[in-house]
Every structure is written in C-alpha cells, then in structure tokens.
Scaffold this active site. Structure first.
Site, PDB file in Angstrom:
ATOM      1  N   GLU A 165      -6.297 -20.129 -18.139  1.00 11.60           N
ATOM      2  CA  GLU A 165      -5.041 -20.115 -17.388  1.00 11.60           C
ATOM      3  C   GLU A 165      -4.503 -21.519 -17.160  1.00 11.60           C
ATOM      4  O   GLU A 165      -3.546 -21.706 -16.414  1.00 11.60           O
ATOM      5  CB  GLU A 165      -5.230 -19.387 -16.057  1.00 11.60           C
ATOM      6  CG  GLU A 165      -6.373 -19.905 -15.222  1.00 11.60           C
ATOM      7  CD  GLU A 165      -6.648 -19.044 -13.999  1.00 11.60           C
ATOM      8  OE1 GLU A 165      -5.723 -18.350 -13.536  1.00 11.60           O
ATOM      9  OE2 GLU A 165      -7.790 -19.087 -13.497  1.00 11.60           O
ATOM     10  N   ARG A 196     -10.403  -8.293  -9.032  1.00 13.03           N
ATOM     11  CA  ARG A 196     -10.111  -9.435  -8.156  1.00 13.03           C
ATOM     12  C   ARG A 196     -11.007  -9.358  -6.922  1.00 13.03           C
ATOM     13  O   ARG A 196     -10.773  -8.554  -6.035  1.00 13.03           O
ATOM     14  CB  ARG A 196      -8.648  -9.413  -7.713  1.00 13.03           C
ATOM     15  CG  ARG A 196      -7.627  -9.408  -8.826  1.00 13.03           C
ATOM     16  CD  ARG A 196      -6.230  -9.385  -8.212  1.00 13.03           C
ATOM     17  NE  ARG A 196      -5.171  -9.375  -9.201  1.00 13.03           N
ATOM     18  CZ  ARG A 196      -4.576  -8.282  -9.661  1.00 13.03           C
ATOM     19  NH1 ARG A 196      -4.955  -7.084  -9.210  1.00 13.03           N
ATOM     20  NH2 ARG A 196      -3.611  -8.362 -10.552  1.00 13.03           N
ATOM     21  N   CYS A 230      -5.171 -10.607 -18.793  1.00 14.14           N
ATOM     22  CA  CYS A 230      -5.058  -9.867 -17.535  1.00 14.14           C
ATOM     23  C   CYS A 230      -3.836 -10.277 -16.725  1.00 14.14           C
ATOM     24  O   CYS A 230      -3.665  -9.832 -15.595  1.00 14.14           O
ATOM     25  CB  CYS A 230      -6.321 -10.045 -16.693  1.00 14.14           C
ATOM     26  SG  CYS A 230      -6.728 -11.766 -16.325  1.00 14.14           S
ATOM     27  N   ARG A 259       6.907 -20.539 -10.057  1.00 14.71           N
ATOM     28  CA  ARG A 259       7.569 -19.230 -10.165  1.00 14.71           C
ATOM     29  C   ARG A 259       8.041 -18.705  -8.822  1.00 14.71           C
ATOM     30  O   ARG A 259       8.806 -17.753  -8.758  1.00 14.71           O
ATOM     31  CB  ARG A 259       6.666 -18.211 -10.860  1.00 14.71           C
ATOM     32  CG  ARG A 259       5.339 -17.980 -10.210  1.00 14.71           C
ATOM     33  CD  ARG A 259       4.393 -17.282 -11.179  1.00 14.71           C
ATOM     34  NE  ARG A 259       3.018 -17.320 -10.730  1.00 14.71           N
ATOM     35  CZ  ARG A 259       2.346 -16.268 -10.312  1.00 14.71           C
ATOM     36  NH1 ARG A 259       2.929 -15.094 -10.268  1.00 14.71           N
ATOM     37  NH2 ARG A 259       1.094 -16.371  -9.938  1.00 14.71           N
ATOM     38  N   ASN A 297       0.010 -15.619 -15.893  1.00 19.19           N
ATOM     39  CA  ASN A 297       0.847 -16.020 -14.762  1.00 19.19           C
ATOM     40  C   ASN A 297       0.723 -17.519 -14.509  1.00 19.19           C
ATOM     41  O   ASN A 297       1.721 -18.249 -14.456  1.00 19.19           O
ATOM     42  CB  ASN A 297       0.461 -15.237 -13.500  1.00 19.19           C
ATOM     43  CG  ASN A 297       0.605 -13.736 -13.682  1.00 19.19           C
ATOM     44  OD1 ASN A 297       1.128 -13.275 -14.688  1.00 19.19           O
ATOM     45  ND2 ASN A 297       0.151 -12.973 -12.721  1.00 19.19           N
ATOM     46  N   HIS A 339       0.827  -1.208   0.000  1.00 13.18           N
ATOM     47  CA  HIS A 339       0.000   0.000   0.000  1.00 13.18           C
ATOM     48  C   HIS A 339       0.860   1.255   0.000  1.00 13.18           C
ATOM     49  O   HIS A 339       0.491   2.284  -0.575  1.00 13.18           O
ATOM     50  CB  HIS A 339      -0.936   0.006   1.218  1.00 13.18           C
ATOM     51  CG  HIS A 339      -2.243  -0.653   0.957  1.00 13.18           C
ATOM     52  ND1 HIS A 339      -2.889  -1.431   1.881  1.00 13.18           N
ATOM     53  CD2 HIS A 339      -3.039  -0.670  -0.150  1.00 13.18           C
ATOM     54  CE1 HIS A 339      -4.015  -1.882   1.367  1.00 13.18           C
ATOM     55  NE2 HIS A 339      -4.130  -1.439   0.143  1.00 13.18           N
TER      56      HIS A 339
END
Length: 575
Positions: free
Chosen positions: A431, A296, A502, A465, A454, A189
């Site tokens: 995905e 999300r 995305c 990953r 991803n 943040h």
C-alpha cells in the site's frame, strides 16, 4: 426527486410514515450540592431502564438477524454499562454539579465526536451507534417516550432524520417496505443491517424529512438512488417495470453464489470478502465469498480503555476461523495510527500522522502488542485456515524483523504445548510506493501480497482523499497507480507467489476486467459486491482481458484509459 447515499438496493412503493420523536431538551443549569445524590440516582435508574430495553432488542435481533447481529446490541449494552463511562458521568455530576442528563450528554457526545473526527468511514460511522445509546439513555433519564417500530400495522416506507441500529432491529418486516433518512452513510450499522434484511434504503439525503409529509405516496428507487414523491401514473408504471427487472437480475445473480469465479476460457480467480468482525461472516457466506481476503482486526482495539489481551484476541480470531470453516482468512494485524488513534495509547502529536507512527511501526516499537496479537492469531490457526498479513510495509528489513519475531512466538507456543498451524502463510499489504517498487525483493520474503489500493492511490498521487478541494485528483484507475499494481502482480508471479487486492478498487465493476487481465489472483471486497463481480468474470475471456490490460496500461491519461475500458465493456456486453 430526492437522492442521497444508496445504502441497500431494491425498489419499494408505498405511503410515507414520517417518524418524529419528542425533542430532547438538556437541562444545563447547575444543581445544588444537596441534589447530587438525586441526580446520580436519576442517571443510574435511566441506565437500568435503557439496559433492560437493549436486552429485549438484542433478543429480537437474534431472532430476526441471527447471532451475528445480536452481538451488535451486546456491544451497545457493554458500552452503556462501561465502568469508565459511569465514572465520567458521575464525576461531572459530583464535581461540576451538572444534571444527570447534561452529564450523560457531554460524555456520550464526546465519544461520538472523537469517532467522527477519524478518516476511516467505518469507524466514523460508529458515532451513530454511540449516539443511539446516548439518545436511549437520555430519553430514559428524562422520562420521554420511545417509539416502538415493531407496532407498525400498515405497509409503509419509513422517513426519518436517522434510524439507529436499535430502531432498525425493531422494524416490523411484514409492514416496513424500506426507509429513507436525512443522515447516515453506507457503512453505518443501520445500512449494514438493511442490506442483511435486503430492505431497500437510501440514507444521507440531507432533507427528506422536510420534503415529505405523512401519507405521501413514495417510490423508493434504491437502484438508481432516487426517491419520487407523489409520482404520476406513468412514473409508477416505469418503476414497476424496473422493479421486475431488478428482481430478475437478483435471481440470476443468486444462481452464481456458489459457482467459481472462472472465465469462459477456464482461468480461475478467487473472490473473497472484507470483514471487520465475526458478525460479517454470515453476509460473506450468503453472497458466495470464497474466503476472507481482509479481516480488519483494529476494531478489537477500538471503544475500549485498554489494549485487548491475548486471550480476548484469541477468542475473536478463533470465532472467525471456526465460522469460516475450510475457507482461508487473511488476518491483518492492527492498522492503528493515522486516522485511527487509541486514547489509551498516548499517541504523539504528529504533523502528518498518515506518514507517522502507525501499523507495524507501532508493533515493532511496542513488541508486547505484536506478541499478544501474533500469538493469538497463531493459536487461532489451529481452528481454521488463517493467514497473517502485515500492513504499511516499506522495506525488506521490516519483513525480516517481523518474521524473526514470529519464529520466537512460535517457539514459545511449542514450549507451552499450545497448538498452531506450523505452516501458516505470512503476507504483506502493498500500500506504499516503496513496497511496490521493491515488490520483487519482498516476494522472496513472504507467501503472498495483498494490494491496498486506498492508501496506495493516496500515497502515489500525493492526494489526501479526505480533502474536498483535491478529492477529484484521487483516481485509483490512473495509469501511474495501475502500472504500479501490474508491477507488483508480475513480481509476485516471478517468485511463484500470488497477489490479491483488498482495497475499494477490487469491488469496482469498471476495474474488474482490467485487474483480471493484469493477472490479479484474488479479489476481496464488500460481500454485497461479490455476485456482480463473479458475473463479470464468468462472462469474459481471460485472453481478451489480457489484451485490454496491455492496451489500457499503455494509455497516458486516466480519461483515455477509461474510454478504452468502457468501449471494451460495451462491445462485449459484459456488465
């Protein structure tokens, strides 16, 4: 020179102000039974003071950043005043005879550690928020001073072990030119707020506080990810020139904000933003997003002790729909499981959770979760242009079962007299290799695809990953992954449907022309990447990009493919 993680771009010149607080020393001795009530009161009194401070910070954040960032501190206050948190801390004081500070530290640190163990970078870095709250609580319990960053009176570059969101919100923006920290990540943040302020920042340096002294002259080059300590005049001159160049480029990119992503020969695509909460919409709009390609929703399910109700979800989705107005918002149903476990859901122990009970698999097993979320999205669709997207799909059977459930929920809402968009579009994330290889069949069942590169890369290449030993094998631009992506795009177009992306690859400048040439219809990314991606698209010809894609996809290795792409970019002087 010092380097780290580039959190917010820009260049700043100024003296260092090294922030050091009194060390928090936890008293871990056991207390006697007659001291229990006194320690409980210490905790409650410290919490009351911390809450009052956060209320003041929340107000200042609202004035400085707007309502979106003010909500961050509303969340901090809610966590600090959470009944379960209070009960856990008081239980440790009463049952284990711990001091107020020791009990508070144990509970807060337990929550932070649980977040850090997640694989998702965004969720992992919420641990910093939890520790921010914990540190404030402890300092108030112990009666330690809290630094007031709003009182800084001269132009400085802040140097600190870490800066919390509450500290960032208090910065005197007329005097603070930028900041550098030992800790932190790009999706914290603090980093997000720095980007909102357009304040140059480099985080995660590891040791800047050990290498810089108060009063050192610094150049914070958050363009090339370098910090110069007491540089020579020649270096200062060089970086001043870079600063001017950056300012010019920024002004040029700003002109593209409201322009369409259209190539020189007239081919248009959409460039959208990925968001996690309504707070992110403002940044998306400021950077020229043409919609939200990924909302999300799992963040609604985190940091709680129970599932969010339909009404709570409806309020959140409605807020995003209204904030985005006429722009489309793709709402991904909860992608929980794998690295995102919920303590209140009693996840089974699995050898490989990434291949286990997650996402739509949970939703189809726990229909009440699916029902609450889909009904909430449908109801919110009456207030904007929402689309529903399901993650982790592997078969046509799953899609048909999900669509059957959606029709049931639509009929329920009709019977209840509740409005919704009767023609709301339904899509799936591609995905998994399973979904990619049957994309032609899936395209007959849905309105659109969104490729999640991803996980698609991870599953296609069989590479974790998060495993440093093999992370070099994680190559989203490998021929195997890119050819799967091309297969998905072609399959959707053959059925008259569109495909977006995305994953991280959508915002990777090296991949833009390639994906454009492959026929990708929508690019969705971190908002700050949008102007640069628009620039690349607007500076090229679609026909050239198609030729590049055809040649690149024929290459046998990633190196040969990238050599071809880089040569094309250099020859066309596009980036």
């Amino acid at each position: 020179m010092i380097s780290g993680i580039l959190a917010s771009p820009g260049i700043a010149f100024g003296k260092a102000l090294l922030l050091k607080e009194d060390e928090i020393v936890i008293d871990r001795k056991k207390i006697s039974a007659d001291k229990v009530d006194q320690e409980v009161e210490r905790f409650l009194s410290g919490r009351a003071k911390a809450s009052a401070q956060l209320e003041a910070i929340k107000t200042k954040a609202g004035e400085t950043f707007g309502e979106e960032k003010e909500a961050i501190f509303e969340g901090h206050i809610m966590l600090l005043e959470d009944e379960e948190l209070e009960q856990e801390i008081i239980a440790l004081i009463k049952d284990k005879h711990m001091t107020a500070d020791a009990a508070a530290h144990e509970v807060i640190e337990g929550q932070a550690t649980a977040l850090e163990e997640l694989d998702d970078e965004y969720l992992k870095e919420r641990a910093a928020d939890v520790r921010d709250i914990g540190k404030r609580l402890l300092r108030n319990i112990l009666g330690l001073a809290i630094i007031d960053l709003s009182a800084i009176q001269e132009e400085v570059i802040l140097v600190a072990a870490d800066l919390t969101p509450s500290e960032t919100a208090q910065l005197n923006l007329q005097k603070v030119l930028g900041f550098i920290t030992d800790a932190g990540g790009r999706t914290s943040h603090t980093s997000i707020m720095a980007r909102s302020l357009e304040l140059p920042a480099i985080v995660g340096t590891g040791s800047v506080t050990a290498q810089v002294k108060n009063g050192d002259y610094l150049i914070l080059d958050a363009v090339n990810n370098q910090v110069y300590v007491n540089p020579t005049n020649d270096v200062i001159e060089q970086l001043r020139a870079v600063q001017e160049q950056v300012a010019t480029e920024k002004a040029e990119l700003a002109k593209l904000k409201d322009l369409p992503a259209i190539t020189l020969d007239g081919h248009q695509v959409e460039v959208c933003a990925n968001i996690g909460t309504v707070r992110d919409v403002e940044g998306a709009e400021r950077n020229g997003a043409e919609g939200v390609g990924l909302y999300r929703t799992e963040f609604l399910f985190m940091d709680r002790d129970a599932l969010p109700t339909e009404e709570e979800q409806f309020a959140a989705y409605k807020a995003v729909a209204e904030a985005c107005g006429s722009q489309a918002v793709i709402v991904r149903t909860m992608d929980i499981g794998g690295d995102k476990e919920l303590p209140y859901m009693n996840f089974p122990k699995e050898e490989n959770p990434f291949l286990g009970w997650r996402a739509v698999r949970i939703a189809m097993d726990r229909k009440e979760i699916l029902r609450d979320q889909v009904r909430a999205i449908l109801r919110a669709s009456a207030f904007g242009k929402l689309r529903i997207m399901f993650p982790m799909i592997i078969s046509v059977e799953e899609v048909r079962a999900l669509r059957k459930e959606i029709e049931i929920y639509k009929q329920e809402l009709r019977d209840e007299g509740k409005a919704f968009d009767e023609s709301i579009e339904i899509g799936v994330m591609v995905e998994t290799p399973a979904a990619a290889t049957i994309a032609r069949h899936l395209a007959k069942e849905v309105d659109f695809f969104s490729i999640g590169t991803n996980d698609l890369t991870q599953y296609t290449l069989a590479v974790d990953r998060g495993n440093d030993m093999i992370s070099h094998l994680y190559q989203p631009m490998s021929p195997s992954v890119l050819n799967l992506i091309k297969q998905v795009i072609d399959a959707s177009h053959a059925e008259g449907k569109w495909t977006g992306m995305c994953g991280e690859l959508a915002g990777d400048e090296r991949a833009t022309l390639l994906l454009l040439g492959m026929g990708l219809d929508e690019f969705s990314m971190s908002a700050i990447s949008i102007p640069r991606i628009k620039k690349i698209i607007r500076n090229t010809n679609f026909e050239d990009a198609k030729v590049l894609a055809e040649q690149a996809l024929a290459q046998p290795t990633t190196d040969e493919l990238m050599t071809l792409v880089n040569k094309f970019i250099e020859e066309k002087t596009i980036c």
